[in-house]
Design an enzyme around this catalytic site. Structure first.
Site, short mmCIF file in Angstrom:
data_model
loop_
_atom_site.label_atom_id
_atom_site.label_comp_id
_atom_site.label_asym_id
_atom_site.label_seq_id
_atom_site.Cartn_x
_atom_site.Cartn_y
_atom_site.Cartn_z
CD GLU A 179 -4.78 103.11 15.35
OE1 GLU A 179 -3.72 102.53 15.67
OE2 GLU A 179 -4.98 104.32 15.55
CD GLU A 234 -7.52 105.47 19.11
OE1 GLU A 234 -6.31 105.79 19.07
OE2 GLU A 234 -7.90 104.29 19.14
C1 BGP Z 1 -3.58 104.33 18.64
C2 BGP Z 1 -4.13 103.08 19.27
C3 BGP Z 1 -4.31 103.12 20.73
C4 BGP Z 1 -3.39 104.04 21.50
C5 BGP Z 1 -3.04 105.32 20.76
C6 BGP Z 1 -1.93 106.14 21.37
O1 BGP Z 1 -2.80 104.02 17.55
O2 BGP Z 1 -5.38 102.74 18.71
O3 BGP Z 1 -4.34 101.81 21.20
O4 BGP Z 1 -2.37 103.36 22.09
O5 BGP Z 1 -2.72 105.08 19.43
O6 BGP Z 1 -0.68 105.66 20.96
P1 BGP Z 1 0.43 105.17 21.96
O7 BGP Z 1 -0.27 104.42 23.04
O8 BGP Z 1 1.32 104.30 21.17
O9 BGP Z 1 1.12 106.39 22.47
#
Ligand code: BGP
Length: 458
Positions: free
Chosen positions: A164, A361
């Protein structure tokens, strides 16, 4: 019954800075997250910093067994740049041993390691020189990438350069939630451009290494825009949003070109970055083999209510739109809209010559999950199962329509630390008890995932 293609990847993603812990052990130097926490712990939810996170550095062998236990055939995590090359030049043998042992353990359990190089964890020594703001960062990264390919290329076949990139770019230079928390459009564009060039140079190094059966890609967050209406102004808002947040990296990484519309907009607002003469050729020659897309939520857009004319910046062309019918994940504040996965699948087929891609993801963060603990100590996270089912249905529809998707990874495997949010929202198949040596307990969703992967569908 929904069936997925043969050899479909089932697994999860995570990252070094969010799971490893041992932030100051094993020869690792600090990243911006370690330093930022030292400087401003009050910014982090409940003062939860990155020192221990989920203690994977010490518990990885048992974790790998757990991966297998819930039917995962693949797992993405990242290498910490600051662990492998603490000063950017010197190879840390302890890190090499750790990662080699970790990846070997996965292979022994039939879990393919997919390894990413940068997951928001800029080395502090480099940040002190300007981080991605300076062109030299591109070569520092290319060197790190080359070392990683050389050290682990015999074990790891699928590599990715960045996770990302838009997130460290926008959060670090516009939104204030990543270090250095600046607010500067021009710097942001330059940082974005250097990130792109760092990716491109890493791909070039990868090709030189000639890793047998090796493939390289990038992980991008995809948040396709949906316009409030079909009016030309609202549709322009969608076009601008997609160019900025979807095509900005997909086009150069897959097609080898920067989108014309984006260049036109940057020119219009006097935001064009400094580039070097050979960059265009480098971008064209170093496209990827596959793409990973992180999908959580769509973007809802409309034309701004009171734009300046002529427009002075992106904010005069696109504004957020509060769709009245939206369904929300109230803990994370993100809209839940599985239908976008189908649209994304078709976009990959039609706009990106059906390049192989996977969902790298997808997941649902929920706070206070202890509410759902049974007497036997299992979290009943039916909401998570529901979330995955709805998304998988849409993905399956996209695959049926011919999209070349080869896997579905969730965020995440064991609950992990999340940037400024610490351990507030949990995403894992395993609960991590941070009060009790990060003890892991399987949630209901872990059982469900095992079934899903065994049946290659549901
Ligand atoms: C994505 C990232 C992760 C992870 C996930 C969940 O954007 O790649 O690193 O953190 O989101 O989001 P968050 O942890 O902000 O709830």
């Amino acid at each position: 019954m929904i069936k997925f293609p043969k050899d479909f990847l089932w697994g999860s993603a995570a990252s070094a800075p969010q799971t490893e812990g041992a932030a100051a052990m094993g020869g690792k130097s600090p990243s911006t997250w370690d330093k930022w926490f030292e400087l401003n712990p009050e910014l982090f939810n409940q003062n939860q910093g990155p020192e221990i996170t989920s203690d994977v550095y010490h518990q990885y062998r048992e974790d790998v067994k757990r991966m297998k236990e819930i039917g995962m055939n693949s797992y993405r995590t990242s290498i910490a740049w600051t662990r492998l090359l603490p000063d950017g030049k010197t190879l840390n043998e302890e890190a090499v041993r750790f990662y080699r042992d970790y990846f070997t353990a996965m292979l022994e359990e039939g879990v393919e390691p997919i390894i990413n190089l940068f997951h928001f964890d800029m080395p502090w020594w480099l940040m002190e020189q300007g981080g991605w703001e300076i062109r030299a960062s591109v070569e520092h990264f290319a060197y790190y990438a080359k070392v990683a390919f050389e050290q682990f290329g015999d074990l790891v076949k699928r590599w990715t350069t960045f996770n990302e990139p838009l997130v460290h770019i926008e959060c670090g230079y516009l939104l204030g939630c990543h270090y250095p928390a600046k607010n500067d459009w021009r710097l942001m564009v330059q940082v974005g451009y250097h990130t792109l060039m760092a990716h491109v140079r890493a791909v070039e190094e990868f090709r030189k290494c000639q890793i047998e059966h090796g493939e390289i890609g990038i992980i991008l967050n995809v948040s396709p825009a949906y316009a409030r209406s079909q009016s030309p102004e609202d549709l322009l808002a969608k076009e601008v949003s997609d160019n900025r947040s979807v095509y900005s990296f997909l086009d150069p990484c897959v097609l080898g070109t920067v989108p014309e519309k984006l260049v036109e907009l940057l020119k219009q607002f006097d935001l064009l970055p400094f580039v070097e003469e050979t960059d265009e050729k480098l971008i064209a020659e170093n496209t990827v083999d596959f793409i990973g897309l992180n999908y959580y939520q769509p973007t809802r857009v409309k034309a701004p209510d009171h734009p300046q004319t002529p427009p002075q910046g992106f904010r005069d062309l696109v504004a957020g739109y509060d769709w009245p019918e939206k369904k929300m994940n109230p803990y994370r504040g993100w809209e839940i809209y599985p239908e976008a996965l189908y649209d994304v699948a078709l976009m990959m087929k039609e706009k990106y010559h059906n390049i192989p891609w996977y969902v790298s993801e997808n997941g649902m963060g929920v706070a206070d999950e202890e509410r759902f603990l049974t007497e036997e100590g299992e979290i009943q996270d039916d909401y998570r199962i529901e979330f995955m089912k709805e998304h998988l249905e849409q993905l399956h529809k996209g695959i049926e329509a011919g999209s070349n998707c080869f896997g579905y990874h969730t965020w995440t495997f064991v609950d992990c630390w999340s940037w400024l949010n610490g351990y507030r929202n949990r995403y894992g198949f395993y609960r991590v008890d941070i009060e009790d040596n990060c003890k892991r307990t399987m949630k209901l969703s872990g059982k469900w995932y095992k079934q899903l992967s065994e049946q290659n569908g549901f």
